[in-house]
Motif scaffolding. Structure first.
Motif, PDB file in Angstrom:
ATOM      1  N   ASN A   1       2.072 -18.451 -10.366  1.00 29.73           N
ATOM      2  CA  ASN A   1       2.698 -18.677  -9.059  1.00 29.73           C
ATOM      3  C   ASN A   1       3.829 -17.671  -8.925  1.00 29.73           C
ATOM      4  O   ASN A   1       4.801 -17.725  -9.670  1.00 29.73           O
ATOM      5  N   VAL A   2       3.737 -16.724  -7.983  1.00 30.11           N
ATOM      6  CA  VAL A   2       4.679 -15.597  -7.908  1.00 30.11           C
ATOM      7  C   VAL A   2       5.238 -15.506  -6.497  1.00 30.11           C
ATOM      8  O   VAL A   2       4.509 -15.625  -5.507  1.00 30.11           O
ATOM      9  N   THR A   3       6.572 -15.258  -6.436  1.00 29.80           N
ATOM     10  CA  THR A   3       7.254 -14.996  -5.155  1.00 29.80           C
ATOM     11  C   THR A   3       7.823 -13.585  -5.216  1.00 29.80           C
ATOM     12  O   THR A   3       8.483 -13.218  -6.198  1.00 29.80           O
ATOM     13  N   PHE A   4       7.669 -12.822  -4.132  1.00 31.06           N
ATOM     14  CA  PHE A   4       8.114 -11.418  -4.147  1.00 31.06           C
ATOM     15  C   PHE A   4       8.383 -10.976  -2.710  1.00 31.06           C
ATOM     16  O   PHE A   4       7.994 -11.633  -1.732  1.00 31.06           O
ATOM     17  N   THR A   5       9.044  -9.849  -2.600  1.00 29.97           N
ATOM     18  CA  THR A   5       9.306  -9.204  -1.308  1.00 29.97           C
ATOM     19  C   THR A   5       9.118  -7.700  -1.463  1.00 29.97           C
ATOM     20  O   THR A   5       8.938  -7.182  -2.575  1.00 29.97           O
ATOM     21  N   PHE A   6       9.178  -6.982  -0.334  1.00 34.74           N
ATOM     22  CA  PHE A   6       9.066  -5.522  -0.339  1.00 34.74           C
ATOM     23  C   PHE A   6      10.411  -4.915   0.035  1.00 34.74           C
ATOM     24  O   PHE A   6      11.201  -5.514   0.774  1.00 34.74           O
ATOM     25  N   THR A   7      10.657  -3.722  -0.432  1.00 33.66           N
ATOM     26  CA  THR A   7      11.936  -3.060  -0.143  1.00 33.66           C
ATOM     27  C   THR A   7      11.919  -2.314   1.183  1.00 33.66           C
ATOM     28  O   THR A   7      12.900  -1.655   1.538  1.00 33.66           O
ATOM     29  N   CYS A   8      10.791  -2.352   1.918  1.00 28.96           N
ATOM     30  CA  CYS A   8      10.703  -1.675   3.214  1.00 28.96           C
ATOM     31  C   CYS A   8      10.117  -2.655   4.229  1.00 28.96           C
ATOM     32  O   CYS A   8       9.546  -3.685   3.866  1.00 28.96           O
ATOM     33  N   SER A   9      10.257  -2.294   5.488  1.00 28.73           N
ATOM     34  CA  SER A   9       9.797  -3.180   6.560  1.00 28.73           C
ATOM     35  C   SER A   9       8.335  -2.967   6.927  1.00 28.73           C
ATOM     36  O   SER A   9       7.755  -3.777   7.655  1.00 28.73           O
ATOM     37  N   THR A  10       7.732  -1.887   6.454  1.00 32.85           N
ATOM     38  CA  THR A  10       6.320  -1.594   6.778  1.00 32.85           C
ATOM     39  C   THR A  10       5.521  -1.381   5.498  1.00 32.85           C
ATOM     40  O   THR A  10       5.055  -0.276   5.200  1.00 32.85           O
ATOM     41  N   PRO A  11       5.351  -2.417   4.701  1.00 31.04           N
ATOM     42  CA  PRO A  11       4.637  -2.248   3.425  1.00 31.04           C
ATOM     43  C   PRO A  11       3.168  -1.883   3.614  1.00 31.04           C
ATOM     44  O   PRO A  11       2.547  -1.338   2.706  1.00 31.04           O
ATOM     45  N   GLU A  12       2.575  -2.183   4.814  1.00 29.32           N
ATOM     46  CA  GLU A  12       1.152  -1.867   5.022  1.00 29.32           C
ATOM     47  C   GLU A  12       0.861  -0.368   4.967  1.00 29.32           C
ATOM     48  O   GLU A  12      -0.281   0.042   4.763  1.00 29.32           O
ATOM     49  N   LYS A  13       1.902   0.438   5.123  1.00 32.05           N
ATOM     50  CA  LYS A  13       1.721   1.887   5.049  1.00 32.05           C
ATOM     51  C   LYS A  13       1.606   2.375   3.614  1.00 32.05           C
ATOM     52  O   LYS A  13       1.111   3.476   3.368  1.00 32.05           O
ATOM     53  N   TYR A  14       2.051   1.564   2.665  1.00 32.78           N
ATOM     54  CA  TYR A  14       2.152   2.039   1.280  1.00 32.78           C
ATOM     55  C   TYR A  14       1.297   1.254   0.299  1.00 32.78           C
ATOM     56  O   TYR A  14       0.877   1.799  -0.720  1.00 32.78           O
ATOM     57  N   PHE A  15       1.016  -0.022   0.600  1.00 37.79           N
ATOM     58  CA  PHE A  15       0.386  -0.887  -0.397  1.00 37.79           C
ATOM     59  C   PHE A  15      -0.963  -1.393   0.084  1.00 37.79           C
ATOM     60  O   PHE A  15      -1.231  -1.496   1.288  1.00 37.79           O
TER      61      PHE A  15
ATOM     62  N   VAL B   1     -24.629  -9.386  -9.303  1.00 39.27           N
ATOM     63  CA  VAL B   1     -24.286  -8.644  -8.102  1.00 39.27           C
ATOM     64  C   VAL B   1     -22.779  -8.476  -8.045  1.00 39.27           C
ATOM     65  O   VAL B   1     -22.023  -9.359  -8.466  1.00 39.27           O
ATOM     66  N   VAL B   2     -22.334  -7.323  -7.580  1.00 39.34           N
ATOM     67  CA  VAL B   2     -20.920  -7.078  -7.301  1.00 39.34           C
ATOM     68  C   VAL B   2     -20.815  -6.823  -5.801  1.00 39.34           C
ATOM     69  O   VAL B   2     -21.303  -5.815  -5.295  1.00 39.34           O
ATOM     70  N   MET B   3     -20.153  -7.775  -5.125  1.00 44.75           N
ATOM     71  CA  MET B   3     -20.051  -7.719  -3.672  1.00 44.75           C
ATOM     72  C   MET B   3     -18.604  -7.448  -3.286  1.00 44.75           C
ATOM     73  O   MET B   3     -17.682  -8.106  -3.765  1.00 44.75           O
ATOM     74  N   SER B   4     -18.393  -6.432  -2.385  1.00 47.80           N
ATOM     75  CA  SER B   4     -17.039  -6.078  -1.957  1.00 47.80           C
ATOM     76  C   SER B   4     -16.950  -6.191  -0.442  1.00 47.80           C
ATOM     77  O   SER B   4     -17.877  -5.791   0.281  1.00 47.80           O
ATOM     78  N   LEU B   5     -15.792  -6.722   0.002  1.00 48.20           N
ATOM     79  CA  LEU B   5     -15.506  -6.810   1.427  1.00 48.20           C
ATOM     80  C   LEU B   5     -14.167  -6.131   1.685  1.00 48.20           C
ATOM     81  O   LEU B   5     -13.150  -6.517   1.112  1.00 48.20           O
ATOM     82  N   HIS B   6     -14.177  -5.094   2.537  1.00 50.62           N
ATOM     83  CA  HIS B   6     -12.966  -4.343   2.855  1.00 50.62           C
ATOM     84  C   HIS B   6     -12.488  -4.754   4.242  1.00 50.62           C
ATOM     85  O   HIS B   6     -13.241  -4.653   5.223  1.00 50.62           O
ATOM     86  N   LEU B   7     -11.206  -5.203   4.312  1.00 46.64           N
ATOM     87  CA  LEU B   7     -10.627  -5.663   5.569  1.00 46.64           C
ATOM     88  C   LEU B   7      -9.362  -4.868   5.883  1.00 46.64           C
ATOM     89  O   LEU B   7      -8.559  -4.600   4.993  1.00 46.64           O
ATOM     90  N   PRO B   8      -9.136  -4.523   7.161  1.00 43.40           N
ATOM     91  CA  PRO B   8      -7.889  -3.850   7.528  1.00 43.40           C
ATOM     92  C   PRO B   8      -6.740  -4.853   7.594  1.00 43.40           C
ATOM     93  O   PRO B   8      -6.947  -6.056   7.773  1.00 43.40           O
ATOM     94  N   TRP B   9      -5.539  -4.348   7.469  1.00 47.25           N
ATOM     95  CA  TRP B   9      -4.369  -5.231   7.389  1.00 47.25           C
ATOM     96  C   TRP B   9      -4.136  -6.012   8.671  1.00 47.25           C
ATOM     97  O   TRP B   9      -3.582  -7.118   8.638  1.00 47.25           O
ATOM     98  N   HIS B  10      -4.569  -5.488   9.813  1.00 49.57           N
ATOM     99  CA  HIS B  10      -4.251  -6.129  11.092  1.00 49.57           C
ATOM    100  C   HIS B  10      -5.304  -7.141  11.525  1.00 49.57           C
ATOM    101  O   HIS B  10      -5.150  -7.797  12.550  1.00 49.57           O
ATOM    102  N   LEU B  11      -6.399  -7.287  10.750  1.00 45.64           N
ATOM    103  CA  LEU B  11      -7.466  -8.196  11.165  1.00 45.64           C
ATOM    104  C   LEU B  11      -7.318  -9.532  10.442  1.00 45.64           C
ATOM    105  O   LEU B  11      -7.469  -9.610   9.223  1.00 45.64           O
ATOM    106  N   PRO B  12      -7.043 -10.604  11.166  1.00 40.62           N
ATOM    107  CA  PRO B  12      -6.837 -11.907  10.525  1.00 40.62           C
ATOM    108  C   PRO B  12      -8.152 -12.631  10.263  1.00 40.62           C
ATOM    109  O   PRO B  12      -8.427 -13.707  10.826  1.00 40.62           O
TER     110      PRO B  12
END
Length: 811
Positions: free
Chosen positions: A45-59, A160-171
């Motif tokens: 169980n982990v709690t964390f934050t990012f040092t920038c306001s737009t982490p989707e650009k980097y992570f 089988v190895v199944m992968s699903l790639h989702l963009p950050w803005h799609l809920p």
């Protein structure tokens, strides 16, 4: 802050890490620790934050769930996206399912199903699935898929190895597929595709564009409504090097009497299939040292049955030789049809259809079309005519017309190509006796429904003779080298206009020029003619001739469209030769550094020859000239001279008649008799006359021809003009049907005449002893003999031609 709690039983790991290739301008902070990557394991169980306001650009976030179906039960059913509460980053869900090779796994997708894409291609909504088969430690990529397609299920052998790639803005909250257990499928995989209505799908073999696994088998199942028709097209494939077995494609078609139907990958694949069917790809045992690659990319097209699918068209090519006929979609060479475009298929039997169908000569075909709009289809045909020995083909005339087997089809002819092949000493002659040909140039455009493009080619050079259409003025074209004639149509009207085609071809002996045109223009039209290869200029050292036919009652006027040739020669000279085809005609020659001739009248058939040099860079020899016709006009001066001459002769005749009547009383009639007593030697040099004039009778003439006395008047009225001087005259032989020979390069003959010198006339021969003299009879001669002796006491030993009395006659 974000809190992620993972249950240990879920066997899920979450990793948050920097995107590849980015500098760590943004970090992860967990309590008092700053890090670039965070990995959360099952049960943490982990709690964390990012040092920038737009982490989707980097992570990015990677969530991997391991499912073991070998040692325990499999969690079959819908697959959920777990855990919840993840930060809004680009994320990849990976499900690694371990299963026994004795069992099969099925991935069933919810609508709108999936669509396979090529490697490197991206999905419009950035949502993509990667499916990999895992057998033991080997992994095979089944393919990459986007949403909105026809792939409904994928069955795999083993894990089988199944992968699903989702963009950050799609809920997205659901994975869109579930996992089911199936019995062993005894092959690498089975991909099911459900096609509804008119549609198409593109699929690839596993590992594409890399190789299909050695000696493997896989199957595609296509579910198609029974009232639809399906066709298979292979667009890209390659074969491996097989040691055992043979790579092949097998079709299982319900209702077929020969299931499975086996095809090579190089074969034309089945078409017009009614309802559902299966297709399998079988590999082989490959050469260990040079295995090669087996791969396949293909398309399945589903269409409604065509209205005319049972209508066949007869194409009889049994009597043709060396000819191919290709039926294709318009622009098929430059345009790759989209998958969504309606298909136009050509079938040579009910199950062999393709977008392109090629028919060869010597056979009879019955073809049909699966196409709603036949106007999208075109025909391109090619025929080869060759001559290797002039003795066998010199007298044979070939008709260059489109066979009726082609014009009767409900498809528009796009192009018909004749390739005329011969050896170096055999040339080609093209004639159009009735229609004649018109050269398509800017000043006179073709407006017919078809045209001929003529190219003369050798391994070194290519001469575009020009574009021609029927209904012109060119009767014949003679060309050297191998010739390609392309008939190209511009409208549907060609079918109606093709009946009077009269283009003929024959092989002829070697000709001097690269190209010779025989032109017989319409006397009422202004004709423009242009040198070949006008776009790029006449090639170096090429000679072209035109023979223009002038009607007997007309005069042609020849003119050039510019004042100079417009080139500068690096080596050699460029010449224009013009000569009428009549005896003694003047030949007009102009060099590239001289002004071209001014418009001039031509009274007989004439030649125009253009010979090129090697021009300096950036200069091209392109010449255009025109010809018009007018009725011949009689010169007024000639008419007056003839009338005057006739009047003078009439007056002389009347005078002679009066004199004769006056002397009739005293003289016997004047008759021409042979006088055997007269010295018959011709007057010449002084030594020939031994006696004086009074001692011989050589001066006695009973009759003097009027033409001798008045010959100088006729001579002055015949319209002849003294030849020009200082003019190049290379042609001095008899006139024939060949064009004037162009002078050698850098050679110009100058003829100079002196106006103050006269050539001595040749001496008259004295060998002819059979001269006849006309004289009065002897009885009338004695009356005047005394007076004659008195008047002619002067010396008469001078030759008559040197007597000053006769100067006027000599002149």
């Amino acid at each position: 802050s974000f809190t992620i709690s993972l249950h240990k039983a879920d066997n899920t790991t979450v990793t948050i890490k920097l995107k590849p290739g980015l500098s760590p301008n943004c970090r992860i902070r967990m309590k008092y620790v700053i890090m670039s990557e965070l990995k959360i394991k099952p049960g943490e169980n982990v709690t964390f934050t990012f040092t920038c306001s737009t982490p989707e650009k980097y992570f990015i976030t990677e969530i991997q769930k391991n499912i073991d179906c070998v040692s325990g039960p499999c969690p079959f059913g819908d697959v959920h996206l777990y855990p919840l509460g993840l930060p809004r980053l680009n994320r990849t869900y990976i499900w690694d399912v371990k299963a026994s090779t004795k069992a099969g796994l099925e991935l069933k997708f919810s609508t709108p199903w999936l669509r396979q894409i090529e490697p490197g291609e991206t999905c419009p909504d950035s949502v993509s699935y990667n499916i990999n088969s895992s057998i033991d430690k080997a992994t095979v990529s089944i393919g990459t898929f986007c949403r909105n397609g026809s792939v409904s299920r994928v069955k795999l052998l083993g894990g089988v190895v199944m992968s699903l790639h989702l963009p950050w803005h799609l809920p997205l909250t659901t994975s869109g597929f579930n996992i089911a257990n199936r019995s062993s499928i005894k092959r690498l995989c089975i991909i099911e595709s459900v096609l509804k209505g008119e549609s198409s799908i593109t699929l690839m073999s596993p590992n594409y564009p890399l190789g299909f696994p050695e000696d493997e088998l896989m199957t595609w199942q296509f579910v198609i409504p029974p009232n639809m028709r399906a066709s298979v097209f292979f667009h890209n494939y390659s074969l491996s090097n097989c040691e055992r077995k043979e790579e092949r494609v097998e079709y299982y078609i319900p209702g077929s009497p020969s299931n499975p139907e086996v095809f090579k990958l190089s074969d034309s694949q089945p078409a017009n299939i009614a309802g559902s069917f299966n297709m399998s790809l079988q590999g082989c045992d490959q050469d260990a040292q040079n295995p090669g690659i087996l791969r396949l990319l293909f398309q399945v097209v589903v269409q409604h049955p065509q209205v005319d699918e049972n209508v066949t068209h007869l194409v009889d090519l049994s009597k043709e030789r060396n000819m191919t006929v290709t039926i294709h979609l318009e622009g098929w060479l430059s345009h790759i049809p989209l998958m969504s475009e309606p298909m136009c298929l050509i079938c040579k039997d009910p199950r062999t259809c393709d977008r392109v169908l090629t028919l060869t000569s010597g056979a009879v075909y019955r073809i049909s079309f699966l196409c709603k709009d036949l106007s999208r289809l075109r025909i391109t045909a090619e025929k080869v005519i060759g001559c290797m020995d002039i003795r066998w083909c010199q007298r044979k005339i070939y008709s260059l017309s489109v066979p009726k087997a082609i014009t009767r089809l409900p498809i528009r002819l796009h192009k018909f190509i004749w390739k005329l092949l011969a050896t170096d000493l055999i040339n080609v002659e093209i004639t159009s006796p009735s229609l004649k040909l018109q050269q398509d140039i800017l000043e006179q455009r073709c407006n017919s429904s078809y045209s001929y493009s003529i190219v003369s080619a050798t391994p070194e050079t290519e001469l575009h003779v020009g574009v021609f259409c029927p209904g012109g003025y060119i009767e014949k074209i003679q060309m050297r080298n191998n010739i390609t004639i392309s008939l190209k149509t511009f409208s549907k009207g060609f079918i109606n206009e093709s009946i009077p085609q009269d283009l003929k071809m024959s092989f002829v002996p070697h000709i001097k020029d690269e190209c010779t045109f025989t032109v017989s223009p319409n006397p009422k039209a202004k004709v423009y003619l242009e040198t070949p290869n006008s776009r790029y200029g006449l090639p170096p050292y090429v000679s072209i001739s035109w023979f223009i036919v002038v009607p007997s009652k007309q005069t042609a006027r020849l003119g050039f469209s510019k004042d100079r040739m417009g080139i500068a020669c690096e080596t050699g000279r460029a010449y224009i030769n013009i000569k009428e085809e009549t005896l003694g005609a003047e030949e007009i020659v102009r060099r590239e550094d001289e002004l071209l001739p001014q418009p001039r009248n031509m009274h007989h058939n004439f030649w125009v020859n253009v010979s090129n040099c090697r021009p300096v860079d950036k200069t091209q020899l392109t010449l255009q000239f025109w010809v018009t016709f007018a009725d011949k006009q009689i010169d007024l001066g000639i008419i007056l001279a003839v009338v005057a001459g006739a009047g003078v002769l009439t007056a002389i005749g009347l005078t002679v008649c009066c004199v004769k009547k006056k002397k009739k009383k005293t003289q016997n009639p004047m008759v021409g008799v042979y006088n055997a007593n007269v010295n018959t030697q011709m007057p010449g040099k002084k030594v020939l006359f031994g006696k004086g004039r009074q001692n011989n009778e050589s001066h006695v003439y009973a009759v003097i021809d009027d033409a001798v006395v008045y010959g100088h008047l006729l001579k002055e009225s015949n319209g002849s003009v003294a030849p020009e001087v200082d003019v190049y005259r290379p042609f001095d032989g008899p006139t024939g049907s060949l064009p004037p020979s162009p002078p050698p390069f850098s050679f110009r003959k100058d003829i100079k005449h002196s106006s103050n010198t006269e050539e001595e006339p040749p001496p008259l021969t004295d060998t002819d002893q059979d001269t006849y003299t006309f004289a009065h009879q002897k009885s009338g001669q004695s009356e005047d003999s005394g007076d004659a002796d008195k008047k002619d006491k002067r010396d008469t030993s001078m030759p008559l031609l040197e007597n000053k009395e006769w100067d006027g006659l000599v002149e």
